[in-house]
Design a protein around this motif. Sequence first.
Motif, PDB file in Angstrom:
ATOM      1  N   ARG A   1       0.678  -1.060  -0.056  1.00 18.40           N
ATOM      2  CA  ARG A   1      -0.052   0.063   0.223  1.00 18.40           C
ATOM      3  C   ARG A   1       0.858   1.191   0.177  1.00 18.40           C
ATOM      4  N   GLY A   2       0.575   2.206  -1.073  1.00 20.25           N
ATOM      5  CA  GLY A   2       1.327   3.485  -1.061  1.00 20.25           C
ATOM      6  C   GLY A   2       2.654   3.379  -1.814  1.00 20.25           C
ATOM      7  N   ALA A   3       2.960   1.955  -2.276  1.00 20.80           N
ATOM      8  CA  ALA A   3       4.359   2.119  -3.066  1.00 20.80           C
ATOM      9  C   ALA A   3       4.003   1.849  -4.580  1.00 20.80           C
ATOM     10  N   ASP A   4       2.854   2.032  -5.173  1.00 19.17           N
ATOM     11  CA  ASP A   4       2.334   1.595  -6.337  1.00 19.17           C
ATOM     12  C   ASP A   4       3.210   2.526  -7.325  1.00 19.17           C
ATOM     13  N   ALA A   5       3.368   3.901  -7.127  1.00 12.85           N
ATOM     14  CA  ALA A   5       4.296   4.804  -8.063  1.00 12.85           C
ATOM     15  C   ALA A   5       5.629   4.310  -7.911  1.00 12.85           C
ATOM     16  N   LEU A   6       6.096   4.075  -6.642  1.00 15.83           N
ATOM     17  CA  LEU A   6       7.637   3.782  -6.592  1.00 15.83           C
ATOM     18  C   LEU A   6       7.954   2.404  -6.897  1.00 15.83           C
ATOM     19  N   ILE A   7       7.184   1.361  -6.815  1.00 15.50           N
ATOM     20  CA  ILE A   7       7.547   0.293  -7.325  1.00 15.50           C
ATOM     21  C   ILE A   7       7.649   0.278  -8.902  1.00 15.50           C
ATOM     22  N   GLY A   8       6.967   1.159  -9.526  1.00 18.93           N
ATOM     23  CA  GLY A   8       7.015   1.085 -10.942  1.00 18.93           C
ATOM     24  C   GLY A   8       8.263   1.742 -11.563  1.00 18.93           C
TER      25      GLY A   8
END
Lengths: 192, 192
Positions: free
Chosen positions: B50-57
Amino acid sequence: MKTLGASTTEGDRYTLPVIKDPNTGSIVAESLAIAEYLDKTYPEKPIIPRGADALIGLFEPAYCSVAYGNVVKLILTKTLEIMNDSNREYFIRTRLELLGETRWETVSGENAQQQWEEFRKGLDEIDKWYQKSGGKWIMGDTFSFADMVVACRTMWWNKIFDEEQLRELHSWNGGRWARVLADVNAECGTNL
Amino acid sequence: MKTLGASTTEGDRYTLPVIKDPNTGSIVAESLAIAEYLDKTYPEKPIIPRGADALIGLFEPAYCSVAYGNVVKLILTKTLEIMNDSNREYFIRTRLELLGETRWETVSGENAQQQWEEFRKGLDEIDKWYQKSGGKWIMGDTFSFADMVVACRTMWWNKIFDEEQLRELHSWNGGRWARVLADVNAECGTNL
């Protein structure tokens, strides 16, 4: 900075920002290192959320590469316009070194217009990161160092672009860029 | 893949992996898109915290650039060695296109040794990300898609490098690369 006892950062240069913490005597240079130091020393309100230490380190290089990696000369041209002469000479010399080039050429006319279009495309990509996060911050509902990076760049754009350019820039992505800056100011109790 | 109804990915190509979910009929191509789809559809055990959607990309492009951006020709040379002839011709043609080059040159001798050294330096950088995370995963104590990216690359290295190279590679960074693969296998109940 030598007198202060600051250490050098990338490329063995003395760079800003640097802090000296009067509570501990620690001297820390480079934005992310400062953020890490402050989180460790004053853990009440972390800006690097738990578990995100490594991923947050990827954010600023990715932002720079996507947002203005292709249009760095437009940004430098506009930045030079607000400098005094002695800074200008130093700035050109050191930026040419960083770019691995030997001759500075101001970006203007059609070339500037093309780079402006590329700049818009870059910010469109960053906007997708915010859309993906599903919240007002890069980490969704959680404020982090990443949003400070974005806000600080908006501050830069606000200093260097002329009124017409700023009107255009602040119409892009539903007004995202001024809003992130305003949100960061509200979160941090600053007025930048 | 056209018959299946899969969509193309980057560069308008049909690429693997692709999945067809028998429960929903959905067809999804590209690793991260598949991860996002599975997290949304089967939320019991998310791999994008949760919350890491953009950073994981940002992770996979950063891993690729740092780990083997400079040594892609060594990796391709070793990969070609395990292919059959018809694949080899296709692989060379499409990789030259991706690299924007016209003539393929096998990496060998001193050149291969230099690239091997660069490869080690790249993995040293990735190792620092794990050190920074303060846990066994890129996100500290939280398993994520990022660790799958790292483990899958170790699988690739295990396929293409010879025994002596693998002995060396698996001695680097305190045995990090085989350990991440083993940890991912344990976490996912796989044996890859």
